[in-house]
Design a protein around this motif. Structure first.
Motif, mmCIF file in Angstrom:
data_model
loop_
_atom_site.group_PDB
_atom_site.id
_atom_site.type_symbol
_atom_site.label_atom_id
_atom_site.label_comp_id
_atom_site.label_asym_id
_atom_site.label_seq_id
_atom_site.Cartn_x
_atom_site.Cartn_y
_atom_site.Cartn_z
ATOM 1 N N SER A 37 -14.884 65.811 94.405
ATOM 2 C CA SER A 37 -14.709 64.556 95.140
ATOM 3 C C SER A 37 -13.221 64.413 95.418
ATOM 4 C CB SER A 37 -15.227 63.369 94.319
ATOM 5 O OG SER A 37 -14.946 62.142 94.967
ATOM 6 N N ALA A 38 -12.822 64.703 96.643
ATOM 7 C CA ALA A 38 -11.394 64.756 96.978
ATOM 8 C C ALA A 38 -11.130 63.997 98.273
ATOM 9 C CB ALA A 38 -10.952 66.216 97.120
ATOM 10 N N PRO A 39 -9.892 63.581 98.484
ATOM 11 C CA PRO A 39 -9.587 62.841 99.710
ATOM 12 C C PRO A 39 -9.917 63.637 100.970
ATOM 13 C CG PRO A 39 -7.769 62.667 98.148
ATOM 14 C CD PRO A 39 -8.714 63.707 97.603
ATOM 15 N N ARG A 40 -10.439 62.946 101.935
ATOM 16 C CA ARG A 40 -10.749 63.569 103.226
ATOM 17 C C ARG A 40 -9.469 64.045 103.914
ATOM 18 N NH1 ARG A 40 -13.170 59.117 106.269
ATOM 19 N NH2 ARG A 40 -11.003 58.489 106.555
ATOM 20 N N ASP A 41 -8.384 63.297 103.709
ATOM 21 C CA ASP A 41 -7.112 63.599 104.365
ATOM 22 C C ASP A 41 -6.062 63.960 103.323
ATOM 23 O OD1 ASP A 41 -8.185 62.720 106.933
ATOM 24 O OD2 ASP A 41 -8.047 60.691 106.095
ATOM 25 N N HIS A 42 -4.952 64.528 103.795
ATOM 26 C CA HIS A 42 -3.840 64.852 102.913
ATOM 27 C C HIS A 42 -3.249 63.550 102.370
ATOM 28 C CE1 HIS A 42 -0.499 67.999 102.161
ATOM 29 N NE2 HIS A 42 -0.422 67.027 101.263
ATOM 30 N N MET A 43 -3.179 63.437 101.034
ATOM 31 C CA MET A 43 -2.755 62.183 100.400
ATOM 32 C C MET A 43 -1.681 62.408 99.340
ATOM 33 S SD MET A 43 -4.271 59.300 101.316
ATOM 34 C CE MET A 43 -5.646 58.723 102.303
ATOM 35 N N SER A 44 -0.767 63.321 99.584
ATOM 36 C CA SER A 44 0.295 63.549 98.623
ATOM 37 C C SER A 44 1.170 62.305 98.463
ATOM 38 C CB SER A 44 1.181 64.719 99.074
ATOM 39 O OG SER A 44 0.473 65.937 98.971
ATOM 40 N N ALA A 45 1.762 62.172 97.264
ATOM 41 C CA ALA A 45 2.729 61.108 96.964
ATOM 42 C C ALA A 45 2.141 59.714 97.107
ATOM 43 C CB ALA A 45 3.976 61.260 97.820
ATOM 44 N N THR A 46 0.859 59.570 96.785
ATOM 45 C CA THR A 46 0.222 58.245 96.841
ATOM 46 C C THR A 46 0.035 57.641 95.452
ATOM 47 O OG1 THR A 46 -1.926 59.361 96.935
ATOM 48 C CG2 THR A 46 -0.986 58.628 99.020
ATOM 49 N N GLY A 47 0.512 58.323 94.418
ATOM 50 C CA GLY A 47 0.429 57.773 93.070
ATOM 51 C C GLY A 47 -0.995 57.471 92.652
ATOM 52 N N ARG A 48 -1.139 56.340 91.953
ATOM 53 C CA ARG A 48 -2.471 55.926 91.512
ATOM 54 C C ARG A 48 -3.010 54.797 92.388
ATOM 55 N NH1 ARG A 48 -3.885 52.969 85.850
ATOM 56 N NH2 ARG A 48 -6.095 52.699 86.291
#
Length: 268
Positions: A37-48
């Protein structure tokens, strides 16, 4: 489903199409049933963080693991939201372990607080599930496009190695997440070491602005040079000693200062 089969939830912050995620899935499949279960889009540096404008849509995609097609789930949300949806809606039962990664690029020092990979692991820990966050150091600082010359096989080996330990043993008190960073060029024989976070940011920010303050600007960053890295830290372990860094993280962010001394200072 056989209740004896270990349940592993796998997520990341690079997005569901990341080869690092696929490498982890293949390795972890030898230990139990893996729900991705992973983000559909690139979500680097989004913390928690949770994103108020996320749509929460979950789309099943196919991933070939060991010559079998798996359903994996692309979530319209942050890494933490992907873990929450995974635990509450997608996994057959509460996972025995949550793994996040394998991340493109190293998660070091105080930077872990904005890492989506670490943030997703902390989200799992907050739900009472032991968690493992794994990242791989890259020489290049440009990894948004998933360069195909990155070999995740050794990081996958260490992902499985530490996941197997966590599936068999309970973490000590006050340890909620293991943050593992694998050096570039590591082998299966590369030693690992339990160490601590550097009390320093690893990626030094700088602003690129060509116009006025009310015009567009970008914040970029570059990694510390070797002579800037503090000894006895995760950065030193990976960059200087060329070992795998294993850092125990706690949800308890309370400072370790003696409360009496702080109160005395505040009451002066």
């Amino acid at each position: 489903m056989n209740s004896q089969i270990k349940q592993i939830l796998l997520s990341n912050d690079d997005g569901v199409d990341s080869p690092g995620l696929w490498a982890a899935a293949r390795a972890l499949s030898e230990l139990g049933y893996v729900t991705v279960s992973a983000p559909r889009d690139h979500m680097s540096a989004t913390g928690r963080g949770y994103q108020k404008n996320s749509d929460g849509r979950i789309t099943a995609k196919k991933l070939n693991v060991k010559d079998q097609d798996w359903d994996i789930y692309a979530v319209g949300g942050s890494p933490s939201q992907s873990v929450t949806h995974g635990v509450m809606e997608l996994a057959p039962r509460k996972p025995d372990l949550v793994v996040t990664g394998i991340n493109y690029g190293e998660n070091f020092g105080t930077d872990v607080t904005y890492s989506g990979t670490v943030g997703a692991a902390l989200e799992a820990a907050a739900m009472g599930i032991p968690a493992l966050a794994v990242s791989q150091r890259l020489t290049s600082e440009e990894w948004d496009g998933f360069p195909d010359n990155v070999d995740f096989s050794i990081s996958a080996y260490f992902t499985k190695f530490f996941a197997e330990i966590l599936l068999k043993n309970s973490l000590p008190e006050d340890v909620d997440v293991l943050n593992v960073v694998v050096p570039e060029g590591a082998t299966k024989d590369t030693p690992w070491k339990v160490t601590k976070l550097a009390r320093k940011r690893y990626y030094k920010p700088y602003v690129i602005r060509e116009g006025k303050l009310d015009e567009e600007a970008k914040i970029h960053s570059h990694a510390l040079e070797l002579d800037e890295i503090p000894p006895d830290s995760d950065m030193y372990t990976v960059r200087v000693e060329r070992m795998v860094a294993v850092v125990p993280l706690s949800l308890d962010l309370t400072s370790r200062v003696a409360p009496d001394s702080l109160e005395k200072m505040l009451r002066k």
